[in-house]
Design a protein around this motif. Sequence first.
Motif, PDB file in Angstrom:
ATOM      1  N   SER A 344       3.127   5.750  17.768  1.00 24.78           N
ATOM      2  CA  SER A 344       2.795   6.426  16.510  1.00 24.78           C
ATOM      3  C   SER A 344       3.901   7.400  16.149  1.00 24.78           C
ATOM      4  CB  SER A 344       1.473   7.189  16.639  1.00 24.78           C
ATOM      5  OG  SER A 344       0.417   6.319  16.966  1.00 24.78           O
ATOM      6  N   GLU A 345       4.380   7.315  14.907  1.00 24.33           N
ATOM      7  CA  GLU A 345       5.462   8.174  14.445  1.00 24.33           C
ATOM      8  C   GLU A 345       5.105   8.726  13.073  1.00 24.33           C
ATOM      9  OE1 GLU A 345       7.434   8.657  16.749  1.00 24.33           O
ATOM     10  OE2 GLU A 345       7.650   6.827  17.920  1.00 24.33           O
ATOM     11  N   ALA A 346       5.458   9.998  12.802  1.00 24.65           N
ATOM     12  CA  ALA A 346       5.054  10.637  11.547  1.00 24.65           C
ATOM     13  C   ALA A 346       6.219  11.349  10.878  1.00 24.65           C
ATOM     14  CB  ALA A 346       3.930  11.631  11.803  1.00 24.65           C
ATOM     15  N   ILE A 347       6.166  11.404   9.547  1.00 30.78           N
ATOM     16  CA  ILE A 347       7.100  12.193   8.759  1.00 30.78           C
ATOM     17  C   ILE A 347       6.294  13.150   7.886  1.00 30.78           C
ATOM     18  CG2 ILE A 347       7.194  10.417   6.939  1.00 30.78           C
ATOM     19  CD1 ILE A 347      10.063  11.349   6.351  1.00 30.78           C
ATOM     20  N   VAL A 348       6.801  14.378   7.769  1.00 38.19           N
ATOM     21  CA  VAL A 348       6.222  15.356   6.845  1.00 38.19           C
ATOM     22  C   VAL A 348       7.267  15.625   5.774  1.00 38.19           C
ATOM     23  CG1 VAL A 348       5.150  17.619   6.572  1.00 38.19           C
ATOM     24  CG2 VAL A 348       4.917  16.378   8.742  1.00 38.19           C
ATOM     25  N   ALA A 364       6.966   0.977  14.717  1.00 41.27           N
ATOM     26  CA  ALA A 364       5.881   1.505  15.543  1.00 41.27           C
ATOM     27  C   ALA A 364       4.579   0.873  15.105  1.00 41.27           C
ATOM     28  CB  ALA A 364       5.800   3.028  15.411  1.00 41.27           C
ATOM     29  N   ALA A 365       3.589   0.931  15.978  1.00 45.58           N
ATOM     30  CA  ALA A 365       2.283   0.356  15.652  1.00 45.58           C
ATOM     31  C   ALA A 365       1.614   1.101  14.512  1.00 45.58           C
ATOM     32  CB  ALA A 365       1.397   0.367  16.887  1.00 45.58           C
ATOM     33  N   ALA A 366       1.862   2.420  14.417  1.00 39.66           N
ATOM     34  CA  ALA A 366       1.300   3.223  13.331  1.00 39.66           C
ATOM     35  C   ALA A 366       2.357   4.207  12.858  1.00 39.66           C
ATOM     36  CB  ALA A 366       0.054   3.967  13.793  1.00 39.66           C
ATOM     37  N   VAL A 367       2.571   4.269  11.548  1.00 42.10           N
ATOM     38  CA  VAL A 367       3.509   5.230  10.969  1.00 42.10           C
ATOM     39  C   VAL A 367       2.752   6.073   9.938  1.00 42.10           C
ATOM     40  CG1 VAL A 367       5.648   3.967  11.380  1.00 42.10           C
ATOM     41  CG2 VAL A 367       4.283   3.415   9.366  1.00 42.10           C
ATOM     42  N   TYR A 368       3.051   7.356   9.899  1.00 45.51           N
ATOM     43  CA  TYR A 368       2.281   8.309   9.111  1.00 45.51           C
ATOM     44  C   TYR A 368       3.166   9.070   8.128  1.00 45.51           C
ATOM     45  CZ  TYR A 368      -1.535   7.888  12.546  1.00 45.51           C
ATOM     46  OH  TYR A 368      -2.542   7.434  13.351  1.00 45.51           O
ATOM     47  N   HIS A 369       2.617   9.385   6.976  1.00 49.88           N
ATOM     48  CA  HIS A 369       3.230  10.295   6.023  1.00 49.88           C
ATOM     49  C   HIS A 369       2.270  11.446   5.784  1.00 49.88           C
ATOM     50  CE1 HIS A 369       4.519  11.157   1.576  1.00 49.88           C
ATOM     51  NE2 HIS A 369       5.076  12.016   2.418  1.00 49.88           N
TER      52      HIS A 369
END
Length: 420
Positions: A344-348, A364-369
Amino acid sequence: MVKTKVSGVRQKAEQARAASKRLALLTEAQKNAGLRAMAQALRNRREAILTANEEDLRRGEEAGLSTALMDRLRLTEERLEGMAQGLEELIHLPDPVGEVMETVERENGLRIEKVRVPLGVIGMIYEARPNVTVDAAGLALKTGNAVVLRGSSSAFYSNRMLVEVLHQALETTDVPVDGVQLVEDLDREAVREMMTLNGWIDVIIPRGGAGLIERVVRESTVPVLETGVGNCHIYVDAEADPSMAEHIVINGKTDRPAVCNAVETLLVHREWAKQHLSSLAARLQENGVELRGCDRTRALADHVLPASEEDWRREYLDLILAVNVVDSLEEAMEHIDRYGTRHSEAIVTDNAETARVFLQGVDAAAVYHNASTRFTDGSQFGFGAEIGISTQKLHARGPMGLKELTSYKYRVLGTGQVRG
């Protein structure tokens, strides 16, 4: 002729195989009745379960288990209720078995249907977490699969009591009790045998630390549904809202640091870092987080230990966070590609184009914004309980719920056609 003695592991797998044939024929109502009985039994027997868990916790303390492992091992009334509710949530989810995924009508009149079916017998090899015992049993039941469970020695008494409770519940239903098997042999040879029971076990799912997963992937002759460790990152972009970034980072690290979707590395754009990193670092430290950072991080924030190359690779599972100041989105993505575990990887960021590049380009299996990585979870995704989070790309990726525990077959319906 001398008959070869069948091992306890093989015997349990054979019993599970026989039960899987009956499980595959159960109606959704019958399976839901089993889930309901299991949930109620957890509530009715909570004192016995917690007493068994106390013995595991006592032994864990004597063995010097880490804080993270002790947290994973610990059961409470609240966690038991959560496990029971997880089973009840499965009741309200549609049964995937029998779903017609595709239909093709051929010119010769044949009707070809692609239909979901159970995998058969699932082998679970897992560490510490006794909740996996219940989650796996519930998911397997709902999908018409039998399950052979092999937990770690650290959760032996908890797992044994949980399976006893589940068996007693299932005895009052149409669900075969033998559909849930617990391997109580704690020798490593039992794990090796499970991994080589081709023909009896259809798939192995490992859930635990990197060492366990690597061993199963390396040694298993039974197909493996690989779950992965979580070296998760949050990248705070130059155009990130400071309040939002602080809230997301603190949640990602401190909400429950011992789980695989907790953030382990914070990447910060240099322009944002100049104005806001000192404040964010102080807030993290107020929440008990130890920071290990690059030289630029240490120049901008107080009480930060120097980060080593190993710190960028580690899944801490603890209140420790690695911090790296980067010059660009591209550098952040390169860092994630080099050190990440595809979990899981995220960007703000408030920049929609920057977010688009990150979401599309990060593998990645999950990517976040603008959200915490802590949401990578079967229940949070609306799947109910999960069997694990897959970081591979074949068959299943991300939180593995009901559909991920099925395969399919082709049902061909004719009216007497032959091939000439």
